[in-house]
Scaffold this motif. Structure first.
Motif, short mmCIF file in Angstrom:
data_model
loop_
_atom_site.label_atom_id
_atom_site.label_comp_id
_atom_site.label_asym_id
_atom_site.label_seq_id
_atom_site.Cartn_x
_atom_site.Cartn_y
_atom_site.Cartn_z
N VAL A 161 0.86 -1.18 0.00
CA VAL A 161 0.00 0.00 0.00
C VAL A 161 0.90 1.23 0.00
CG1 VAL A 161 -1.70 1.31 1.35
CG2 VAL A 161 -1.85 -1.19 1.22
N ALA A 162 0.51 2.25 -0.72
CA ALA A 162 1.26 3.51 -0.74
C ALA A 162 0.47 4.58 0.00
CB ALA A 162 1.55 3.96 -2.17
N LEU A 163 1.18 5.54 0.56
CA LEU A 163 0.56 6.66 1.27
C LEU A 163 0.88 7.95 0.54
CD1 LEU A 163 -0.89 7.92 3.74
CD2 LEU A 163 1.35 7.99 4.87
N SER A 164 -0.16 8.77 0.32
CA SER A 164 0.01 10.09 -0.30
C SER A 164 -0.57 11.13 0.64
CB SER A 164 -0.69 10.14 -1.66
OG SER A 164 -0.55 11.42 -2.25
N TYR A 165 0.19 12.16 0.95
CA TYR A 165 -0.23 13.14 1.95
C TYR A 165 0.63 14.39 1.78
CZ TYR A 165 4.13 11.89 4.23
OH TYR A 165 5.44 11.68 4.51
N THR A 166 0.31 15.44 2.50
CA THR A 166 1.16 16.63 2.53
C THR A 166 1.89 16.65 3.85
OG1 THR A 166 -0.66 17.98 3.39
CG2 THR A 166 -0.36 17.94 1.00
N LEU A 167 3.21 16.74 3.77
CA LEU A 167 4.03 16.62 4.97
C LEU A 167 3.98 17.86 5.84
CD1 LEU A 167 6.10 14.95 6.56
CD2 LEU A 167 7.89 15.95 5.13
N GLY A 168 3.91 19.03 5.23
CA GLY A 168 4.04 20.26 6.00
C GLY A 168 5.43 20.85 5.78
N ARG A 169 5.62 22.08 6.24
CA ARG A 169 6.86 22.80 5.91
C ARG A 169 8.07 22.28 6.68
NH1 ARG A 169 7.95 27.62 3.43
NH2 ARG A 169 5.74 27.88 3.07
N TYR A 170 7.91 21.85 7.94
CA TYR A 170 9.07 21.51 8.75
C TYR A 170 8.99 20.05 9.21
CZ TYR A 170 9.76 26.51 8.78
OH TYR A 170 9.94 27.81 8.39
N PRO A 171 9.46 19.12 8.40
CA PRO A 171 9.41 17.70 8.78
C PRO A 171 10.28 17.45 10.00
CG PRO A 171 10.80 18.02 6.84
CD PRO A 171 10.14 19.33 7.10
N GLY A 172 9.79 16.57 10.87
CA GLY A 172 10.55 16.27 12.08
C GLY A 172 11.37 15.00 11.96
N PHE A 173 11.32 14.34 10.80
CA PHE A 173 12.03 13.08 10.64
C PHE A 173 12.62 13.04 9.22
CE2 PHE A 173 12.70 8.67 9.76
CZ PHE A 173 13.06 8.10 10.98
N ILE A 174 13.92 12.85 9.12
CA ILE A 174 14.57 12.71 7.82
C ILE A 174 15.38 11.41 7.85
CG2 ILE A 174 16.28 13.63 6.22
CD1 ILE A 174 15.45 16.40 6.99
N MET A 175 15.06 10.50 6.96
CA MET A 175 15.75 9.22 6.90
C MET A 175 17.16 9.40 6.34
SD MET A 175 15.83 6.01 7.39
CE MET A 175 14.14 5.60 7.76
N ASN A 176 18.13 8.80 6.98
CA ASN A 176 19.50 8.80 6.46
C ASN A 176 20.08 7.40 6.63
OD1 ASN A 176 20.27 8.57 9.17
ND2 ASN A 176 20.51 10.79 9.39
N SER A 177 21.32 7.22 6.21
CA SER A 177 21.92 5.88 6.20
C SER A 177 22.07 5.31 7.61
CB SER A 177 23.28 5.92 5.50
OG SER A 177 24.13 6.87 6.12
N GLU A 178 22.35 6.17 8.60
CA GLU A 178 22.49 5.68 9.98
C GLU A 178 21.15 5.15 10.50
OE1 GLU A 178 23.51 8.62 8.93
OE2 GLU A 178 25.69 8.51 9.07
N LYS A 179 20.07 5.90 10.28
CA LYS A 179 18.76 5.44 10.72
C LYS A 179 18.33 4.18 9.97
CE LYS A 179 17.25 10.12 11.94
NZ LYS A 179 16.40 11.26 11.55
N LEU A 180 18.72 4.10 8.71
CA LEU A 180 18.35 2.93 7.91
C LEU A 180 18.89 1.64 8.53
CD1 LEU A 180 17.16 1.65 5.34
CD2 LEU A 180 19.35 2.13 4.20
N VAL A 181 20.13 1.67 8.98
CA VAL A 181 20.71 0.49 9.61
C VAL A 181 19.91 0.07 10.84
CG1 VAL A 181 22.75 -0.42 10.79
CG2 VAL A 181 23.02 0.98 8.73
N LEU A 182 19.55 1.03 11.67
CA LEU A 182 18.82 0.74 12.90
C LEU A 182 17.40 0.25 12.62
CD1 LEU A 182 19.94 3.83 15.02
CD2 LEU A 182 20.77 1.47 15.23
N LEU A 183 16.74 0.86 11.63
CA LEU A 183 15.34 0.56 11.38
C LEU A 183 15.11 -0.76 10.65
CD1 LEU A 183 13.91 4.10 10.54
CD2 LEU A 183 13.59 2.76 12.61
N GLN A 184 16.18 -1.45 10.28
CA GLN A 184 16.02 -2.78 9.70
C GLN A 184 15.91 -3.87 10.77
OE1 GLN A 184 18.40 -3.67 6.00
NE2 GLN A 184 19.24 -1.63 6.40
N GLN A 185 16.11 -3.48 12.00
CA GLN A 185 15.97 -4.43 13.10
C GLN A 185 14.48 -4.61 13.44
OE1 GLN A 185 18.74 -6.01 14.19
NE2 GLN A 185 19.75 -4.78 12.57
N PRO A 186 14.04 -5.83 13.73
CA PRO A 186 12.62 -6.06 14.05
C PRO A 186 12.14 -5.15 15.19
CG PRO A 186 13.74 -8.14 13.71
CD PRO A 186 14.82 -7.09 13.70
N HIS A 187 10.96 -4.56 14.97
CA HIS A 187 10.27 -3.71 15.93
C HIS A 187 11.00 -2.39 16.21
CE1 HIS A 187 7.61 -7.09 16.59
NE2 HIS A 187 8.68 -7.85 16.86
#
Length: 744
Positions: free
Chosen positions: A155-181
């Motif tokens: 499923v895909a999500l389409s929405y408007t984020l707003g001007r100041y996002p509080g979360f930006i994915m980067n390579s460091e977060k990617l490594v952590l977020l591949q862990q279960p839960h």
């Protein structure tokens, strides 16, 4: 009751009398409804106007509105509430739960779409395969990121984020977020916008395991990887089993009304008694008013390319696919309203079927280019996914939104249809952008491309390929006069040649003796239509070398619906190259490097421009004061740009650029001196109109013109200020100079 039985007549209108007299009605069945309507109108300060109330009958519904004032705020759409206890009841309205949406409707709608529509839904969009899958998906069972290998349903999500996002994915977060839960850990969960959290839960409830959303599934910091994912965005939405559209507010609002997931939607649905046994529900007509979602640039390709959508809008659930629009406040199968957004779907289908049709591209681009972006430099990235898909039809890809196969013509785009102009885009600093979190690939805003301007885009005369049912519309054939090169620097090192292959191959395409390409059939004589859009007493406008035959292709056998601004037929002047979309390799999604400088050697002349006293139109005049062409500015008229051009002298008659020339007389009244550079030559085919007989006349008149740009130079680089057209003979009579043009 009888009006709700109406099935075929959607044009019936009843006059209910003066709005001020509604309180005097004695009808027990209608008085609660009419008084409620009158009381709702009083705060809007319309009570003092001599307004008469009208009831417009549509299949299954009635609209109450003042005669001649079709404003949504003054319109009530009424539906008879269905009685579940009576299987023969004609009502189509449903009473909503004030707190919670009916999530079960989503799978009901999905099943109904599969049963009724099958593969017809999104048939052209299904020709946009996603060969490798998205880079990353959210595994909703294990609350982590996993590789989006090909074949996984999501499923895909389409929405408007707003001007100041509080979360930006980067390579460091990617490594952590591949862990279960890992996603559900507090350090991440609290920084993910509510809309994304709610969409994750919703997708699980309806039985799906994977969700794609840009915030978590596009990794920033690696510009090349980010660019690759942006190119796939349209294909990602085209291949989603369902797109959840959050059309209310922005990401911080969330998806209201999901029981055990989000807060109550607190909806107020007006329901009024109708007679002694029935009830009428007042439907929200705000879908006719575009929300913020439909004004944003990033959501354009997401909405356009999603074949099946469930929308959260005005606190209700809605369904939209290629063949139906269903609403939570309607009984299953009731389809009484139009699309939430009038988008160029038929024109999109033409391109996705493999046809490089410039008129269809114009419609898609214009619909996008009026939208707003928080950062103007996103104008190209926000459309890169769609343009990457279009490269499969327009061979040679796109350079800053201009198709290279039509490049000599594409450079001659105009702002808007009626001279309203456009707004110059300017780059601004992106928030949260550092060397490790650079949000997007670098993107310039060149003045020569529509990417550099916000506003509608048009090519006023249609490039002759597909036959237009509008007889009075002029046709054009473009002829290159120079060679174009592009570079990332104004010094032009290194350079790349930009080839307009359409014009290089046009003579061969128009050769009626050659074997027909696959899928094409040849038909004797001119094309005719049974529609009523043709002007009476006229043949179609045919370009030179065409008219003995017309051609059809098996993949495009319909005429787009009149509701989508199309007078195009399924007939063509000559066969054109049509891409086989399904066999196109993955490399077809690639785009050339987007280099912002153009180079050529062409002719220039210094002429004058004046404005018409009556209409404000700008004309190009020579040193004798003769009108020899017309000029259109880039900027909107409100910017005081046009008043900077002196008006014509009193007594000068109005003429068209191809008509009898006029002489202004005094040299000091020539106008504002401007530099014009020629970018192409055109043959214009125009049918003459006989006013007395109210008909167009054959054969068409042929005019030859040069397309010219008004430019001004800064530090050795020319910037586009306007576009014009000059009669060929008049241009060639000027003191022309060779110029090494550098456009930025």
């Amino acid at each position: 009751m009888q009006v709700f039985l109406t099935k075929d007549n959607d044009r019936l209108e009843l006059d209910l009398g003066p709005l001020a007299a509604l309180a005097d009605t004695t009808c027990l069945g209608h008085s609660p409804l009419l008084n409620a309507y009158r009381n709702a109108m009083l705060p809007l300060s319309y009570d003092d106007l001599p307004i008469r109330l009208s009831a417009k009958i549509k299949p299954g519904a009635v609209s109450l509105c003042p005669q001649g004032i079709p404003l949504p705020d003054l319109t009530w759409e009424l539906v008879l509430v269905n009685k579940e206890s009576d299987p023969d009841h004609i009502g189509t309205g449903c009473i909503l739960n004030a707190d919670w949406v009916d999530i079960g409707l989503i799978n009901q709608w999905r099943g109904r779409c599969r049963t009724l529509h099958g593969p017809k839904c999104g048939h052209a969009i299904q020709q946009v395969p996603l060969p490798t899958g998205p880079a990353w998906l959210i595994d909703l069972d294990n609350k982590c990121l996993v590789s989006g290998s090909a074949g996984k349903r999501f499923v895909a999500l389409s929405y408007t984020l707003g001007r100041y996002p509080g979360f930006i994915m980067n390579s460091e977060k990617l490594v952590l977020l591949q862990q279960p839960h890992a996603i559900s850990e507090p350090e991440f969960w609290g920084n993910i916008p509510p809309t994304i959290r709610h969409a994750m839960a919703l997708a699980s409830v309806i039985g799906e395991r994977y969700l794609w959303t840009d915030v978590l599934c596009i990794v920033h910091g690696d510009v090349a990887a980010t660019a690759a994912q942006l190119k796939l965005m349209s294909a990602i939405y085209a291949n989603a089993v369902l797109t959840v559209v959050a059309a209310d507010e922005d990401a911080q609002e969330g998806l209201l009304g999901l029981e055990n997931i989000s807060t109550s939607r607190n909806i107020n649905q007006p329901v009024l008694p109708f007679g002694s046994k029935e009830r009428i529900a007042v439907r929200d007509t705000n879908p006719l008013i575009y929300p913020v979602y439909h004004s944003r640039g990033w959501t354009y390709q997401e909405y356009l390319m999603s074949p099946r959508k469930v929308l959260f809008f005005e606190k209700q659930l809605h369904w939209e696919c290629e063949h139906a629009i269903w609403h939570e406040d309607q009984t299953p199968g009731t389809n009484i309203s139009q699309s939430f957004l009038p988008h160029p779907a038929p024109r999109l289908q033409v391109i996705l079927a493999g046809f490089p049709e410039l008129g269809s591209l114009e419609r898609v681009i214009s619909s996008y280019n009026t939208r707003n972006l928080a950062y103007d430099q996103d104008a190209l990235p926000a459309l890169t996914g769609l343009l990457s898909v279009f490269t499969r039809s327009f061979t040679g890809a796109f350079l800053y939104g201009l198709p290279e196969m039509f490049f000599d013509r594409a450079l001659g785009w105009h702002p808007a249809w009626k001279g309203a102009g456009s707004r110059r885009r300017t780059p601004r600093t992106l928030p949260n952008a550092t060397s490790t979190t650079s949000a997007l690939p670098e993107s310039s805003l060149p003045s020569w491309s529509w990417i550099g301007w916000q506003g509608e885009v048009s090519w006023p005369a249609r490039e002759a390929s597909r036959i237009d049912d509008n007889a009075g519309w002029p046709l054009a054939e473009t002829f290159p006069i120079t060679e174009w090169y592009t570079s990332r620097t104004p010094s032009g090192s290194p350079m790349r040649r930009v080839r307009s292959t359409w014009f290089e191959n046009r003579d061969a395409i128009k050769d009626h003796t050659r074997p027909l390409p696959l899928g094409w059939t040849r038909h004797e004589g001119h094309a005719y239509t049974l529609t009523n859009t043709r002007t009476k007493g006229v043949e179609y406008n045919y370009p030179e070398g065409c008219g003995r035959y017309h051609y059809k292709h098996r993949k495009l056998t319909y005429k787009e619906s009149s509701g989508q601004n199309s007078n195009l037929l399924d007939s063509w002047f000559h066969p054109i190259p049509v891409a086989d979309m399904r066999s196109s390799p993955p490399a077809a999604f690639t785009m050339p490097e987007q280099t912002p400088y153009l180079f050529c050697t062409t002719k220039r002349s210094f002429l004058w421009a004046r404005r018409d006293r009556k209409y404000g139109s700008l004309y190009i005049v020579n040193r004798s004061g003769q009108r020899i062409g017309a000029l259109q500015l880039q900027l909107k008229k409100e910017t005081r740009e046009i008043p900077a051009f002196p008006p014509e002298a009193e007594g000068v008659s109005e003429t068209h650029m191809h008509a009898e020339r006029n002489t202004l007389g005094r040299r000091d009244e020539l106008g504002r001196r401007i530099e014009l550079v020629a970018i192409n030559r055109q043959k214009m085919y125009v049918l003459a109109y006989d006013k007395e007989r109210d008909m167009y006349l054959d054969p068409p008149r042929v005019y030859e013109t040069y397309t010219v740009l008004w430019v001004e130079w800064e530090e050795g680089v020319a910037y586009r200020r306007g576009i014009g057209s000059v009669e060929s003979r008049a241009w060639e009579e000027q003191d022309l100079e060779d110029v090494s043009l550098v456009l930025g």
